[in-house]
Each structure stands twice: as C-alpha cells, then as structure tokens.
Design a protein around this motif. Structure first.
Motif, PDB file in Angstrom:
ATOM      1  N   GLY A   8      -4.669  32.700  12.035  1.00 42.39           N
ATOM      2  CA  GLY A   8      -4.823  31.276  11.849  1.00 42.39           C
ATOM      3  C   GLY A   8      -3.503  30.572  12.053  1.00 42.39           C
ATOM      4  N   LEU A   9      -3.408  29.388  11.486  1.00 42.26           N
ATOM      5  CA  LEU A   9      -2.210  28.573  11.625  1.00 42.26           C
ATOM      6  C   LEU A   9      -1.308  28.781  10.423  1.00 42.26           C
ATOM      7  CD1 LEU A   9      -0.632  26.336  13.116  1.00 42.26           C
ATOM      8  CD2 LEU A   9      -1.982  24.675  11.809  1.00 42.26           C
ATOM      9  N   GLY A  10      -0.078  29.130  10.689  1.00 38.80           N
ATOM     10  CA  GLY A  10       0.910  29.277   9.641  1.00 38.80           C
ATOM     11  C   GLY A  10       2.098  28.370   9.916  1.00 38.80           C
ATOM     12  N   GLN A  11       2.720  27.921   8.871  1.00 39.96           N
ATOM     13  CA  GLN A  11       3.887  27.059   9.015  1.00 39.96           C
ATOM     14  C   GLN A  11       5.155  27.900   9.083  1.00 39.96           C
ATOM     15  OE1 GLN A  11       4.156  23.766   6.349  1.00 39.96           O
ATOM     16  NE2 GLN A  11       2.477  22.755   7.404  1.00 39.96           N
ATOM     17  N   PRO A  12       6.173  27.423   9.771  1.00 40.51           N
ATOM     18  CA  PRO A  12       7.451  28.129   9.766  1.00 40.51           C
ATOM     19  C   PRO A  12       7.927  28.365   8.341  1.00 40.51           C
ATOM     20  CG  PRO A  12       7.467  26.423  11.431  1.00 40.51           C
ATOM     21  CD  PRO A  12       6.208  26.227  10.653  1.00 40.51           C
ATOM     22  N   GLY A  13       8.296  29.597   8.066  1.00 38.05           N
ATOM     23  CA  GLY A  13       8.703  29.964   6.725  1.00 38.05           C
ATOM     24  C   GLY A  13       7.557  30.357   5.821  1.00 38.05           C
ATOM     25  N   GLY A  14       6.344  30.169   6.286  1.00 32.13           N
ATOM     26  CA  GLY A  14       5.168  30.469   5.488  1.00 32.13           C
ATOM     27  C   GLY A  14       4.711  31.906   5.631  1.00 32.13           C
ATOM     28  N   MET A  81       2.693  38.984   6.494  1.00 29.04           N
ATOM     29  CA  MET A  81       3.728  38.333   7.289  1.00 29.04           C
ATOM     30  C   MET A  81       4.329  37.194   6.489  1.00 29.04           C
ATOM     31  SD  MET A  81       1.855  38.286  11.032  1.00 29.04           S
ATOM     32  CE  MET A  81       0.569  37.168  10.495  1.00 29.04           C
ATOM     33  N   ASN A  82       5.580  37.350   6.120  1.00 31.48           N
ATOM     34  CA  ASN A  82       6.324  36.322   5.398  1.00 31.48           C
ATOM     35  C   ASN A  82       7.432  35.775   6.285  1.00 31.48           C
ATOM     36  OD1 ASN A  82       4.736  36.905   3.096  1.00 31.48           O
ATOM     37  ND2 ASN A  82       6.198  38.446   2.397  1.00 31.48           N
ATOM     38  N   GLY A  83       7.950  34.630   5.923  1.00 36.34           N
ATOM     39  CA  GLY A  83       9.033  34.062   6.703  1.00 36.34           C
ATOM     40  C   GLY A  83       8.659  33.846   8.148  1.00 36.34           C
ATOM     41  N   LEU A  84       7.462  33.330   8.379  1.00 40.96           N
ATOM     42  CA  LEU A  84       6.965  33.182   9.742  1.00 40.96           C
ATOM     43  C   LEU A  84       7.873  32.304  10.589  1.00 40.96           C
ATOM     44  CD1 LEU A  84       3.158  32.757   9.015  1.00 40.96           C
ATOM     45  CD2 LEU A  84       4.210  34.634  10.286  1.00 40.96           C
ATOM     46  N   ARG A  85       7.964  32.668  11.853  1.00 38.60           N
ATOM     47  CA  ARG A  85       8.756  31.930  12.830  1.00 38.60           C
ATOM     48  C   ARG A  85       7.863  31.550  14.005  1.00 38.60           C
ATOM     49  NH1 ARG A  85      13.533  36.529  13.103  1.00 38.60           N
ATOM     50  NH2 ARG A  85      14.296  36.276  10.954  1.00 38.60           N
ATOM     51  N   GLN A 107     -10.174  43.845  17.817  1.00 40.41           N
ATOM     52  CA  GLN A 107     -10.444  42.839  18.834  1.00 40.41           C
ATOM     53  C   GLN A 107      -9.346  41.797  18.975  1.00 40.41           C
ATOM     54  OE1 GLN A 107     -11.360  42.624  15.828  1.00 40.41           O
ATOM     55  NE2 GLN A 107     -11.761  40.525  15.208  1.00 40.41           N
ATOM     56  N   GLY A 108      -8.368  41.777  18.092  1.00 39.72           N
ATOM     57  CA  GLY A 108      -7.305  40.782  18.175  1.00 39.72           C
ATOM     58  C   GLY A 108      -7.603  39.552  17.346  1.00 39.72           C
ATOM     59  N   THR A 109      -6.568  39.045  16.708  1.00 37.19           N
ATOM     60  CA  THR A 109      -6.698  37.822  15.920  1.00 37.19           C
ATOM     61  C   THR A 109      -5.470  36.950  16.202  1.00 37.19           C
ATOM     62  OG1 THR A 109      -7.068  36.925  13.689  1.00 37.19           O
ATOM     63  CG2 THR A 109      -5.667  38.880  13.843  1.00 37.19           C
ATOM     64  N   LEU A 110      -5.699  35.669  16.435  1.00 39.87           N
ATOM     65  CA  LEU A 110      -4.631  34.765  16.864  1.00 39.87           C
ATOM     66  C   LEU A 110      -3.855  34.233  15.671  1.00 39.87           C
ATOM     67  CD1 LEU A 110      -3.201  33.099  19.078  1.00 39.87           C
ATOM     68  CD2 LEU A 110      -5.007  31.372  18.776  1.00 39.87           C
ATOM     69  N   VAL A 111      -2.554  34.350  15.756  1.00 43.03           N
ATOM     70  CA  VAL A 111      -1.643  33.760  14.777  1.00 43.03           C
ATOM     71  C   VAL A 111      -0.804  32.708  15.492  1.00 43.03           C
ATOM     72  CG1 VAL A 111       0.357  34.181  13.305  1.00 43.03           C
ATOM     73  CG2 VAL A 111      -1.554  35.811  13.325  1.00 43.03           C
ATOM     74  N   THR A 112      -0.849  31.503  14.983  1.00 40.49           N
ATOM     75  CA  THR A 112      -0.059  30.404  15.537  1.00 40.49           C
ATOM     76  C   THR A 112       0.866  29.892  14.448  1.00 40.49           C
ATOM     77  OG1 THR A 112      -1.880  29.766  16.998  1.00 40.49           O
ATOM     78  CG2 THR A 112      -0.128  28.151  16.651  1.00 40.49           C
ATOM     79  N   VAL A 113       2.145  29.868  14.748  1.00 37.15           N
ATOM     80  CA  VAL A 113       3.131  29.386  13.787  1.00 37.15           C
ATOM     81  C   VAL A 113       3.698  28.076  14.310  1.00 37.15           C
ATOM     82  CG1 VAL A 113       5.243  29.877  12.507  1.00 37.15           C
ATOM     83  CG2 VAL A 113       3.683  31.743  13.145  1.00 37.15           C
TER      84      VAL A 113
END
Length: 115
Positions: A8-14, A81-85, A107-113
C-alpha cells in the motif's frame, strides 16, 4: 503456493508490514525470501530467513530498517519495513528457495512510499 499481502501507500519514515502465507508442506530446508522490483529496474533480493533456524540475511540498503520473521505454526513469513524511503517503492515478492533456487513465488504486492 505463496500469497503476499500488505502492500500500500507508506509515508517517508513510516512503516508497513508485508505478509506471505504459504499453503502446502513447508520443508525445514526452505529459505523464505523477499524480493522487490522497482519500475524500470531488475528484481533484487531484500532479505531472507531460514525456515527451520530462523536466521536472517538482508541486503545492505535495508539493514537496520527491515526485519524478516516467520511463524512456523501459521506458515507465515513477514517483512516489517520501518523507516521507509521513496526508493523502497517497488513491487515486493515473497519466494520459497530450495538450495538457493526459487521453487515458488508469491504474486507480488505494491509498496509506494510517498508523502
């Protein structure tokens, strides 16, 4: 078979946690691995965990930020995953390796930071 989820969507540092559910028999000799593929890039290894011993390895870019764990009883593997960039943005895949070779892929999962 493997089923990845949690992207999903993660914020920088999240933080985000990905899960990988396995069905069927899990052999002690398996190594469960996480890979990722960013747009326009080749798939790269993120890290892995030995199914029986629980020992882990990580690629340098995620050391100290990402943690792989597993729950043998539930046949689950996790990628915390911590400290996302922004550069962590990618499709993440889980895989089961035997003697270093993938025998099954999720099957793969999308990560958007992004902020």
């Amino acid at each position: 078979q493997l089923q990845a989820s949690g992207g999903g969507l993660g914020q920088p540092g999240g933080s985000l946690r990905l899960s990988c559910a396995a069905s069927g028999r899990m052999f002690g000799s398996y190594v469960m691995a996480w890979f990722r593929q960013a747009p326009g890039e080749e798939r790269e290894s993120v890290g892995s965990i030995r199914w029986n011993m629980g020992t882990t390895k990580y690629t340098d870019s995620v050391k100290g930020r990402f943690t792989i764990s597993r729950d043998n009883a539930k046949k689950m593997t996790y990628l915390q995953m911590n400290g996302l960039r922004p550069e962590d943005t990618a499709v993440y895949y889980c895989a089961a390796l035997l003697s270093g070779n993938p025998v099954s892929w999720g099957q793969g999962t999308l990560v958007t930071v992004s902020s």
